[in-house]
Design a protein around this motif. Structure first.
Motif, mmCIF file in Angstrom:
data_model
loop_
_atom_site.group_PDB
_atom_site.id
_atom_site.type_symbol
_atom_site.label_atom_id
_atom_site.label_comp_id
_atom_site.label_asym_id
_atom_site.label_seq_id
_atom_site.Cartn_x
_atom_site.Cartn_y
_atom_site.Cartn_z
ATOM 1 N N ALA A 109 14.041 -79.272 -33.918
ATOM 2 C CA ALA A 109 13.456 -80.274 -34.807
ATOM 3 C C ALA A 109 12.262 -79.666 -35.529
ATOM 4 O O ALA A 109 11.440 -78.967 -34.921
ATOM 5 N N TRP A 110 12.169 -79.943 -36.828
ATOM 6 C CA TRP A 110 11.072 -79.452 -37.661
ATOM 7 C C TRP A 110 10.491 -80.626 -38.437
ATOM 8 O O TRP A 110 11.211 -81.365 -39.090
ATOM 9 N N VAL A 111 9.173 -80.787 -38.357
ATOM 10 C CA VAL A 111 8.476 -81.846 -39.077
ATOM 11 C C VAL A 111 7.551 -81.181 -40.087
ATOM 12 O O VAL A 111 6.606 -80.467 -39.704
ATOM 13 N N ASP A 112 7.865 -81.378 -41.353
ATOM 14 C CA ASP A 112 7.085 -80.752 -42.440
ATOM 15 C C ASP A 112 6.966 -79.243 -42.240
ATOM 16 O O ASP A 112 5.904 -78.636 -42.438
ATOM 17 N N GLY A 113 8.075 -78.642 -41.806
ATOM 18 C CA GLY A 113 8.106 -77.194 -41.634
ATOM 19 C C GLY A 113 7.520 -76.698 -40.329
ATOM 20 O O GLY A 113 7.502 -75.482 -40.079
ATOM 21 N N GLU A 114 7.067 -77.597 -39.467
ATOM 22 C CA GLU A 114 6.488 -77.209 -38.189
ATOM 23 C C GLU A 114 7.452 -77.568 -37.060
ATOM 24 O O GLU A 114 7.947 -78.688 -36.994
ATOM 25 N N ARG A 115 7.705 -76.618 -36.179
ATOM 26 C CA ARG A 115 8.619 -76.844 -35.067
ATOM 27 C C ARG A 115 8.029 -77.845 -34.087
ATOM 28 O O ARG A 115 6.862 -77.757 -33.699
ATOM 29 N N ARG A 116 8.830 -78.816 -33.699
ATOM 30 C CA ARG A 116 8.416 -79.814 -32.711
ATOM 31 C C ARG A 116 9.475 -79.902 -31.604
ATOM 32 O O ARG A 116 10.659 -79.684 -31.870
ATOM 33 N N PRO A 117 9.069 -80.231 -30.384
ATOM 34 C CA PRO A 117 10.054 -80.353 -29.299
ATOM 35 C C PRO A 117 10.968 -81.551 -29.510
ATOM 36 O O PRO A 117 10.535 -82.610 -29.973
ATOM 37 N N ILE A 118 12.239 -81.358 -29.177
ATOM 38 C CA ILE A 118 13.204 -82.455 -29.256
ATOM 39 C C ILE A 118 13.118 -83.286 -27.980
ATOM 40 O O ILE A 118 13.038 -82.748 -26.873
ATOM 41 N N LEU A 119 13.125 -84.602 -28.150
ATOM 42 C CA LEU A 119 13.070 -85.531 -27.032
ATOM 43 C C LEU A 119 14.466 -86.089 -26.776
ATOM 44 O O LEU A 119 15.232 -86.331 -27.716
ATOM 45 N N ARG A 120 14.794 -86.306 -25.516
ATOM 46 C CA ARG A 120 16.033 -87.010 -25.188
ATOM 47 C C ARG A 120 15.750 -88.491 -25.283
ATOM 48 O O ARG A 120 15.009 -89.046 -24.480
ATOM 49 N N ALA A 121 16.375 -89.125 -26.269
ATOM 50 C CA ALA A 121 16.049 -90.525 -26.571
ATOM 51 C C ALA A 121 17.280 -91.404 -26.428
ATOM 52 O O ALA A 121 18.405 -90.984 -26.735
ATOM 53 N N ASN A 122 17.044 -92.617 -25.985
ATOM 54 C CA ASN A 122 18.117 -93.612 -25.856
ATOM 55 C C ASN A 122 19.343 -93.056 -25.128
ATOM 56 O O ASN A 122 20.484 -93.220 -25.559
ATOM 57 N N LEU A 123 19.079 -92.328 -24.063
ATOM 58 C CA LEU A 123 20.055 -91.824 -23.090
ATOM 59 C C LEU A 123 20.829 -90.585 -23.558
ATOM 60 O O LEU A 123 20.932 -89.596 -22.820
ATOM 61 N N LEU A 124 21.387 -90.607 -24.747
ATOM 62 C CA LEU A 124 22.270 -89.523 -25.189
ATOM 63 C C LEU A 124 21.795 -88.812 -26.451
ATOM 64 O O LEU A 124 22.370 -87.781 -26.811
ATOM 65 N N PHE A 125 20.757 -89.339 -27.092
ATOM 66 C CA PHE A 125 20.498 -88.950 -28.464
ATOM 67 C C PHE A 125 19.223 -88.114 -28.603
ATOM 68 O O PHE A 125 18.574 -87.771 -27.624
ATOM 69 N N ARG A 126 18.891 -87.811 -29.875
ATOM 70 C CA ARG A 126 17.776 -86.920 -30.162
ATOM 71 C C ARG A 126 16.602 -87.692 -30.755
ATOM 72 O O ARG A 126 16.795 -88.653 -31.523
ATOM 73 N N GLY A 127 15.416 -87.255 -30.423
ATOM 74 C CA GLY A 127 14.213 -87.838 -30.991
ATOM 75 C C GLY A 127 13.166 -86.759 -31.211
ATOM 76 O O GLY A 127 13.239 -85.669 -30.636
ATOM 77 N N VAL A 128 12.167 -87.073 -32.060
ATOM 78 C CA VAL A 128 11.054 -86.155 -32.288
ATOM 79 C C VAL A 128 9.822 -86.986 -32.647
ATOM 80 O O VAL A 128 9.918 -88.023 -33.319
ATOM 81 N N GLU A 129 8.686 -86.551 -32.189
ATOM 82 C CA GLU A 129 7.450 -87.282 -32.429
ATOM 83 C C GLU A 129 6.923 -86.972 -33.830
ATOM 84 O O GLU A 129 6.941 -85.817 -34.267
ATOM 85 N N VAL A 130 6.452 -88.016 -34.524
ATOM 86 C CA VAL A 130 5.869 -87.853 -35.851
ATOM 87 C C VAL A 130 4.535 -88.587 -35.905
ATOM 88 O O VAL A 130 4.328 -89.588 -35.207
ATOM 89 N N GLY A 131 3.637 -88.095 -36.733
ATOM 90 C CA GLY A 131 2.337 -88.735 -36.904
ATOM 91 C C GLY A 131 2.347 -89.692 -38.076
ATOM 92 O O GLY A 131 3.355 -89.852 -38.773
ATOM 93 N N PRO A 132 1.218 -90.335 -38.332
ATOM 94 C CA PRO A 132 1.146 -91.274 -39.455
ATOM 95 C C PRO A 132 1.388 -90.548 -40.787
ATOM 96 O O PRO A 132 1.067 -89.367 -40.941
ATOM 97 N N GLY A 133 1.958 -91.276 -41.734
ATOM 98 C CA GLY A 133 2.162 -90.734 -43.063
ATOM 99 C C GLY A 133 3.618 -90.478 -43.384
ATOM 100 O O GLY A 133 4.529 -90.881 -42.667
ATOM 101 N N LYS A 134 3.826 -89.754 -44.510
ATOM 102 C CA LYS A 134 5.168 -89.406 -44.956
ATOM 103 C C LYS A 134 5.528 -88.007 -44.451
ATOM 104 O O LYS A 134 4.695 -87.105 -44.482
ATOM 105 N N HIS A 135 6.777 -87.855 -44.032
ATOM 106 C CA HIS A 135 7.205 -86.562 -43.466
ATOM 107 C C HIS A 135 8.647 -86.272 -43.867
ATOM 108 O O HIS A 135 9.439 -87.181 -44.120
#
Length: 814
Positions: A750-776
């Motif tokens: 996962a990449w947020v605005d060109g920065e690598r972020r850890p992928i989270l296991r979300a909703n049992l089977l799926f992918r998630g990533v943390e984002v901060g306030p604003g547009k990304h």
């Protein structure tokens, strides 16, 4: 060269072949191949079953991806998302098919069959240098090549495309290894490593067994050298170089596959499972009498050993249990080989031992000691069918057929005397007769049980009559070397004609092409339904919606047609599936039989929480929903989009957006939920279930579920969706977790605005990533071959211990 028995019937030396003999042998093999491969299109048939239900759509998917400039490492159209890069059956690492897919992105089924059949040629043509370097007769090389291409498992299991690829390169690798070691040649060593890698890249049991055979060959060359230690020392550098090069070529696909297996429905097998895949001993009768169990009958009324005729049960069938290599090779095997003692010659001993060991392995539970091998030989427990060793048996029979033709052409008939056979002069003919009687008796036992005595006796009688005629002709023409050479050519021609006539486009490997119309021209009722479905999906994709589909009950090629049609199917046909997905969704191994579809506690029905998260919004069936098996949940609120004849399409109208931003986080033990409980209730617009092991990756603090965070807002919009990547535009007023309802799997980044972020296991089977306030701009990329993922996968393999994999078990619906 000497036999294991001293005496006058030892093998005679054969002068080197002339250029004319060599070219003639090449021409005869190529001609037989061309005639055989032409039978399928001439009869309007194709190689069926797995070939068209699994491997052909996989190639079409590969070709389409390559044509669009992508290497299809991930397959979004298969089981909700599937790691093609790790699946041995994806053809992704098979260079010949990768090239074929790149050159011809949308090949016909017939072209696909020709290319698959072409994989016999490297091995078949390699018999020429193999026999030539031994001084064996050219007719023997042609006979061996014919049996290799057209005998036993080679054609009976032609549908198992991956195994054919592994099998086809073995004789070539065998010859190159001999040349490399005898010449101490690094050039041949490089060629061997390349051919061996081509053989092993399929990562199936045939590749595994052939690799063990090559290791045994290298050990045999060292052991049989006049000075073994000196021989080994002089070739140690060569052996290490070949091993390192081969290992380097195979490292990435093997590591990826082992990573997949560790999280799949088939990480390994217990002995009890594999025992069911053992070759029934009665099947050996088909070596002598091919159709004695009705294996070749187009009525499919097979009465030989299989699941319905064996009390102990078996997973083998008429194709797995078919070993016929031709009437003349079978005759020579018993007459010259066993009774005449020629199979026991020193120069043939390696192939004799190879055949016996392969037979021991294939028989599995029917032989003493196999359980010890299964439990202690690394790699054996990765496979569930010891009967796959019939491919190696066919290789040994090919060498035997060729060698016995050579011995006849050079030495004439066997001589039964104490001088030629030593103390076994009486035992060997009795052994040959005993094998014949055992074959006839075992065949008749099944024929009596199945009520097909007359058919079995006809096959046995025809085989024995043909053998009697052949004995008379061979005996009369064995006086001079010239006549024996002519007769050897006649025997080879008759063998080729019989094998092509019996096996090319036979009931074991052919069906009419029109049974696979999903790839060509659909019936009007199905074509209209498919057009309606694809039009709706395209319209919804244009609006930023990405609904998924379940195609269930439609026969044969429909199971994986989603790869060709570009439909995101949540089920399919594949023995290798992600274990967590299987436990959560319960798709089963194939999509043809609705009775295999299971509904575990986490997926109680098509309107459940997990179905909604998955984005399942369309069900495509072969019947009205009311006619589904009783264990199916009712589609009470589903809307009929299209329904007639053998195609019914329902819209569920229950899916949620593929992506959203959550501002509440609830930690869960995903494994425990999938194994025991129903999916917890949660707000699918503002809350995310984050796996316990992913919680440490969150940097911000999140309010628990139910807290007042009404001011927090967030939007997520997919702006690019490709096979190996997904791009989204995200806007949020506060810290949040972007949840993408695509299957989570190692190798995704996962990449947020060109920065690598850890992928989270979300909703049992799926992918998630943390984002901060604003547009990304958030991008997910599948990079399984990154150094980071490969190192992590290899490390996990070293550290991991065997753990039982829990698969989906249907719970009764209330």
């Amino acid at each position: 060269m000497q036999t294991s028995f001293s005496g006058a019937d030892g093998p005679s030396s054969q002068p080197l072949w002339s250029q004319r003999q060599t070219l003639t042998a090449f021409a005869l093999i190529l001609a037989a191949w061309a005639i055989a491969v032409a039978i399928w299109p001439l009869t309007g048939s194709v190689v069926p079953w797995d070939s068209k239900n699994q491997f052909y759509p996989t190639l079409r998917y590969l070709g389409t991806a390559l044509a669009s400039g992508e290497l299809p490492l991930w397959n979004p159209y298969h089981f909700g998302g599937h790691p093609s890069a790790a699946d041995p059956q994806s053809l992704l690492f098979t260079p010949t098919m990768l090239l074929f897919g790149w050159l011809v992105p949308e090949p016909s089924m017939q072209a696909f069959d020709v290319v698959v059949f072409a994989h016999f040629l490297p091995g078949a043509l390699a018999f020429i240098p193999l026999f030539r370097r031994r001084g064996w007769h050219p007719a023997g090389a042609v006979a061996a090549a014919l049996v290799f291409m057209l005998g036993g498992s080679a054609t009976a299991r032609l549908q198992h495309t991956g195994m054919i690829f592994s099998y086809g390169f073995f004789p070539l690798a065998f010859w190159l290894l001999e040349e490399a070691m005898d010449r101490r040649s690094y050039r041949y060593g490089v060629l061997f490593a390349l051919s061996a890698a081509m053989m092993v890249i399929g990562r199936d049991q045939v590749a595994f067994l052939c690799a063990l055979t090559l290791i045994a060959l290298a050990a045999q060359r060292v052991w049989c050298a006049p000075r073994p230690l000196a021989y080994l020392k002089s070739r140690l550098g060569l052996l290490l170089s070949m091993g390192l090069l081969g290992g380097a070529l195979l490292a990435v696909p093997v590591v990826l596959t082992m990573q997949f297996l560790a999280t799949s429905t088939r990480p390994s097998f217990g002995f009890g499972v594999a025992a069911m895949g053992s070759l029934p001993p009665e099947s050996l009768a088909t070596i002598l009498f091919g159709n004695v169990f009705g294996s070749l009958r187009w009525t499919y009324d097979y009465w030989g050993p299989d699941w319905h005729s064996l009390a102990e049960g078996t997973w083998t069938d008429r194709a797995t249990n078919y070993l016929f290599v031709g009437t003349i090779p079978a005759l020579l095997f018993l007459w010259h080989g066993v009774a005449g003692g020629r199979l026991f010659a020193r120069e043939f001993r390696f192939f004799l031992v190879l055949g016996l060991v392969a037979l021991f392995y294939a028989l599995g539970r029917y032989t003493p000691g196999f359980e010890v091998i299964f439990d202690h030989l690394p790699g054996v427990n990765l496979y569930r069918r010891p009967a796959d060793a019939t491919f190696v048996i066919n290789i040994a029979l090919a060498f035997a057929a060729g060698y016995l033709v050579h011995r006849y052409a050079t030495d004439g008939l066997p001589k039964w005397s104490r001088a030629s056979l030593g103390p076994l002069d009486a035992m060997l003919p009795l052994l040959a007769f005993g094998l014949l009687v055992a074959a006839v008796a075992s065949a008749l036992v099944f024929a009596i049980r199945g009520g097909h005595v007359s058919s079995a006796l006809t096959e046995i009688g025809m085989g024995l009559a043909a053998a009697a005629v052949a004995i008379g002709v061979i005996a009369k023409t064995s006086g001079s070397a010239r006549w024996r050479g002519v007769m050897a050519l006649v025997l080879v021609t008759l063998t080729g004609a019989e094998l092509i006539g019996r096996h090319a486009a036979s009931a074991l490997n052919a069906e009419p092409a029109e049974r696979y119309t999903v790839y060509t021209k659909l019936p009007p009722e199905q074509l209209q339904g498919l057009q309606i479905l694809k039009r709706e999906l395209a319209e919804r994709n244009a609006r930023g919606e990405y609904p998924r589909v379940e195609i269930l009950g439609l026969k044969g090629a429909w199971q994986n047609a989603s790869m060709v049609l570009g439909i995101e199917d949540i089920i399919g046909y594949n023995p290798l599936r992600l274990a967590d997905y299987e436990r959560a969704i319960g798709p089963g191994e194939n999509a043809e039989d609705p009775n295999l579809r299971r509904f575990p506690t986490s997926f109680r029905g098509y309107e459940c929480e997990l179905a909604s998260l998955l984005g399942l919004d369309y069900i495509v069936l072969d019947r009205p929903a009311r006619q589904l098996p009783r264990h199916f949940p009712r589609l009470t609120d589903a809307e009929v989009v299209y329904g007639t004849g053998r195609m019914w399409i329902y819209r569920l109208n229950t899916s949620v957006p593929r992506a959203y931003v959550a501002h509440h986080v609830t930690p869960v033990d995903s494994e425990a939920v999938l194994g025991q409980d129903e999916v917890p209730e949660f707000n699918r617009e503002t809350e995310a279930l984050i796996d316990d092991e992913s919680m440490h990756s969150l940097k911000a603090a999140y309010a628990p579920a139910g807290a007042d965070r009404s001011k927090a807002k967030g939007t997520a919009r997919i702006v690019g969706y490709q096979r190996n990547s997904v791009a989204l535009e995200v806007e949020t007023s506060e810290n949040g977790v972007l949840v993408l309802h695509d299957i989570n799997y190692p190798g995704w980044e996962a990449w947020v605005d060109g920065e690598r972020r850890p992928i989270l296991r979300a909703n049992l089977l799926f992918r998630g990533v943390e984002v901060g306030p604003g547009k990304h701009r958030v991008e997910f990329h599948f990079r399984p071959m990154s150094l980071e993922n490969l190192v992590a996968a290899a490390s996990n393999l070293v550290k991991s211990e065997d753990k039982p994999i829990r698969t989906a078990i249907a719970s009764p619906l209330q």
